[in-house]
Design an enzyme around this catalytic site. Structure first.
Site, PDB file in Angstrom:
ATOM      1  N   CYS A   7      53.542  -0.584  17.498  1.00 35.12           N
ATOM      2  CA  CYS A   7      53.124  -1.449  18.402  1.00 35.12           C
ATOM      3  C   CYS A   7      52.220  -0.671  19.381  1.00 35.12           C
ATOM      4  O   CYS A   7      50.903  -1.149  19.565  1.00 35.12           O
ATOM      5  CB  CYS A   7      54.278  -1.882  19.445  1.00 35.12           C
ATOM      6  N   ASP A  54      10.846   3.517  26.607  1.00 40.48           N
ATOM      7  CA  ASP A  54       9.251   2.594  26.848  1.00 40.48           C
ATOM      8  C   ASP A  54       9.012   2.940  28.097  1.00 40.48           C
ATOM      9  O   ASP A  54       9.846   3.237  29.039  1.00 40.48           O
ATOM     10  CB  ASP A  54       9.404   0.964  26.396  1.00 40.48           C
ATOM     11  N   ASP A  98      11.787  -3.286  26.323  1.00 45.33           N
ATOM     12  CA  ASP A  98      11.804  -4.602  26.832  1.00 45.33           C
ATOM     13  C   ASP A  98      10.635  -5.568  26.094  1.00 45.33           C
ATOM     14  O   ASP A  98      10.965  -6.754  26.380  1.00 45.33           O
ATOM     15  CB  ASP A  98      11.476  -4.733  28.372  1.00 45.33           C
ATOM     16  N   ASP A 158      59.343   2.933  21.999  1.00 44.42           N
ATOM     17  CA  ASP A 158      58.020   2.303  21.487  1.00 44.42           C
ATOM     18  C   ASP A 158      57.414   1.303  22.539  1.00 44.42           C
ATOM     19  O   ASP A 158      56.264   1.251  22.930  1.00 44.42           O
ATOM     20  CB  ASP A 158      58.642   1.337  20.321  1.00 44.42           C
TER      21      ASP A 158
END
Length: 653
Positions: free
Chosen positions: A299, A341, A537, A623
């Site tokens: 689990c 860029d 872009d 657990d």
């Protein structure tokens, strides 16, 4: 006693009706823990009955086990039909039935109760991770004031379409992406970007759905289709992201499919080998085998990675950053180089006039008005910058006739019957020997500015210098990335002098004069040395965005760039880059912590269960406890905190 049992059965039947409606596995926070409350009351009742009748209490415990086991066994059966035979529900079902067989009903009851608590907490954690994004839908208005033939009327937001003009009062939230029609207004974008301070926008700028108008009544022209505004895109990308598992998630899935059958086999060996081959007590080793089966349930391990990934994606969305999947989020943590860029990414992509220089100081206004008159009607960015500057300075200026674009050279026209040219220096008429314009042109170009020459009747009157302005957060962003040991590189198609000027201001490396294919080659070369991200872009950036390990698009860019990229900065906040990398690194750290906790506790309690030190209820508590720990550890990503990038950005503001 029979009457009491009958009444209790009626109550339990009502509770089971809720189970049938899947309340146990629903994500609503109020309903999520109602079944747990019912289970808890029933378990306490069974325990309390021991005071009155041990036998009746035993019957209640058996009834509780069968009732609490029903939804688990049903889910196990459903998974087995889908091919997942060794699911955690299957192990839980066998272990609970085995406990009943050896009369360990009290422990079987506690085991199932703890299991349901763990399930509920797991779903609660998942809900919390997604709530920050899903709640965006709840804040959207249902109606809006539509301007129809000069008359305002309220209409449902669902009826809006591109081109509609709407009016919103202060405090109102924009229901769609739209263009501002008023001169200036301030907007609260905290729901989308996390930025607490209002942001000012001018007429003609795009405003995104979910923004709140702060200071005045405003009118807008709607630009987004139904279901396609900024918030819709955020929710869509988050849903798509959930379907793209990270490498660690895929590994955990494969590991669990192998690990669970091994645990089932180990459990059977613990049950069979000591009694059959070493004449050990059957009951004792059967009990220990059941404990091994329970502690072996994966689990916590299964939830450890997706909980962290989902929390990371939601935390990024809160900051106005959309990440297309867990794979991208994990890869971001490895990035060492970010290529960017220039135009529209590091700069505004909107040139402005820096200065007008003439041989005669009184001629500056004349040169600017002549240039604007010739450029009027042009959509070129430089032309628009000249026109904007002229409109700021003059109420009116003469518009040239016979305007004509000279490809790659400039434009020309006539004003009052005289020819006016606005040209690049290379194609302009020569300057007079005693003119200062030649020297000023060279100086400005060396500084990285773009220069145009304005000539009247083929005689230069003056020059206009223009420059694409840096984003306000560009320098701080580069400094933050450097502090995080991430190198920055500018890749641009612009001329080397302009690129050198921008790179010098930012303190970063650059490569200039690049075509799209050259940008791709540059990204590939960087990837040889280190994992590389690309930020852009435009359409010309799309190939490089795809070639990079991670492509990051500015939201003000083209649709092609946004579709190609792995990440989108929804509000063009370049400062989102260091925040993004910091969040990715935190997510990777928490994933490592969760996997270590899950596996570490498994190993410890597998050994103690086989040695008989811990029993059934301790096994499932360990657990379930691990599941709780890893889920709440993952939820730490949703907390707002002052991160390293934010501190650097603030210090340099």
């Amino acid at each position: 006693m029979i009457c009491c049992l009958s009444s209790l059965s009626t109550c339990v039947a009502n509770l089971e009706l809720k189970v049938k409606k899947n309340i146990i596995f629903r994500s609503g926070s109020n309903d999520l823990f109602k079944p747990i409350a019912g289970f808890s009351i029933l378990l306490l009742t069974a325990w309390s009955m021991q005071i009155l009748s041990i036998r009746f209490s035993q019957l209640l415990f058996i009834f509780f086990v069968l009732f609490a086991l029903w939804p688990v066994a049903r889910k196990a059966w459903r998974k087995s039909l889908e091919g997942n035979i060794f699911s955690m529900e299957t192990l839980m079902s066998f272990a609970s039935l085995g406990a009943l067989m050896i009369n360990a009903v009290h422990e079987a009851a506690v085991v199932l109760w703890l299991f349901h608590i763990g399930e509920s907490l797991e779903h609660y954690a998942t809900q919390r991770a997604r709530a920050g994004v899903s709640s965006l839908m709840a804040i959207m208005p249902e109606t809006v004031m539509l301007l129809d033939d000069g008359i305002l009327r309220a209409v449902p937001v669902s009826q809006l379409k591109p081109g509609d003009e709407i009016e919103i009062a202060p405090g109102g939230r924009l229901p769609a992406d739209a263009i501002l029609q008023d001169s200036m207004a301030a907007f609260d974008e905290s729901a989308l970007t996390g930025e607490s301070l209002p942001v000012e926008y001018a007429k003609g700028q795009q405003i995104y759905a979910g923004s709140v108008i702060v200071d005045r009544v405003c009118r807008f022209i709607v630009t987004s289709e139904q279901g396609c505004n900024a918030i819709d895109r955020i929710l869509k990308l988050i849903d798509e992201a959930d379907a793209h598992k990270s490498p660690t998630e895929r590994f955990i899935d494969v590991f669990s499919r192998t690990y669970t059958p091994i645990i089932a086999l180990l459990s059977m060996m613990v049950m069979i080998i000591p009694p059959f081959f070493y004449d050990q007590p059957w009951d004792m080793w059967f009990y220990r085998g059941l404990a091994v089966m329970l502690i072996g349930c994966p689990c916590a391990l299964v939830i450890s990675v997706p909980a962290a990934i989902t929390s990371g994606l939601a935390a990024a969305a809160r900051r106005g950053i959309l990440i297309k999947g867990g794979a991208a989020l994990e890869k971001l943590a490895e990035i060492k180089v970010i290529a960017m860029d220039k135009t529209g990414t590091l700069t505004e992509g909107r040139p402005t006039v820096v200065c007008v220089i003439t041989d005669k100081p009184d001629d500056e206004d004349r040169v600017l008005s002549l240039a604007a008159g010739v450029e009027e009607g042009s959509s070129h960015p430089l032309a628009q910058a000249i026109i904007r500057q002229a409109r700021k300075r003059f109420n009116d200026y003469p518009i040239a006739g016979n305007r004509q674009a000279l490809s790659g050279q400039g434009v020309k026209g006539d004003i009052d019957g005289r020819d006016v040219n606005v040209m690049a220096p290379t194609f302009a008429p020569p300057f007079a020997p005693d003119s200062i314009l030649q020297g000023e042109t060279e100086r400005l170009q060396d500084a990285g500015l773009t220069v145009v020459v304005v000539a009247l009747e083929n005689v230069p009157l003056g020059i206009i210098a223009l420059q694409d302005t840096l984003r306000v957060d560009a320098k701080k962003t580069i400094q933050a990335l450097t502090a995080m040991n991430v190198d920055s590189l500018m890749l641009t198609g612009d001329n080397p002098r302009a690129a050198a000027a921008i790179a010098g201001q930012l303190g970063m490396k650059y490569q200039a004069g690049l075509l799209p294919r050259h940008k791709v080659e540059a990204v590939y070369l960087q990837q040889i040395a280190a994992p590389t991200a690309m930020v852009g872009d435009g359409i010309n950036d799309a190939p490089a965005l795809r070639a990079a390990d991670i492509g990051i698009a500015m939201s003000g860019g083209t649709d092609v760039a946004l579709e190609t990229a792995d990440v989108a900065l929804t509000h063009d906040r370049l400062a989102g880059l260091p925040e993004l990398l910091h969040l990715a690194r935190r997510t990777r750290t928490i994933i490592g912590q969760n996997v270590t906790i899950s596996i570490g506790l498994k190993i410890i309690f597998l050994l103690t269960s086989m040695l008989g030190v811990t029993g059934l209820w301790v096994a499932i508590l360990a657990d379930s406890g691990a599941t709780v720990v890893v889920t709440f550890n993952a939820l730490r990503l949703l907390r707002t905190e002052k991160t390293l990038p934010q501190m650097i950005l603030k210090e340099n503001s």
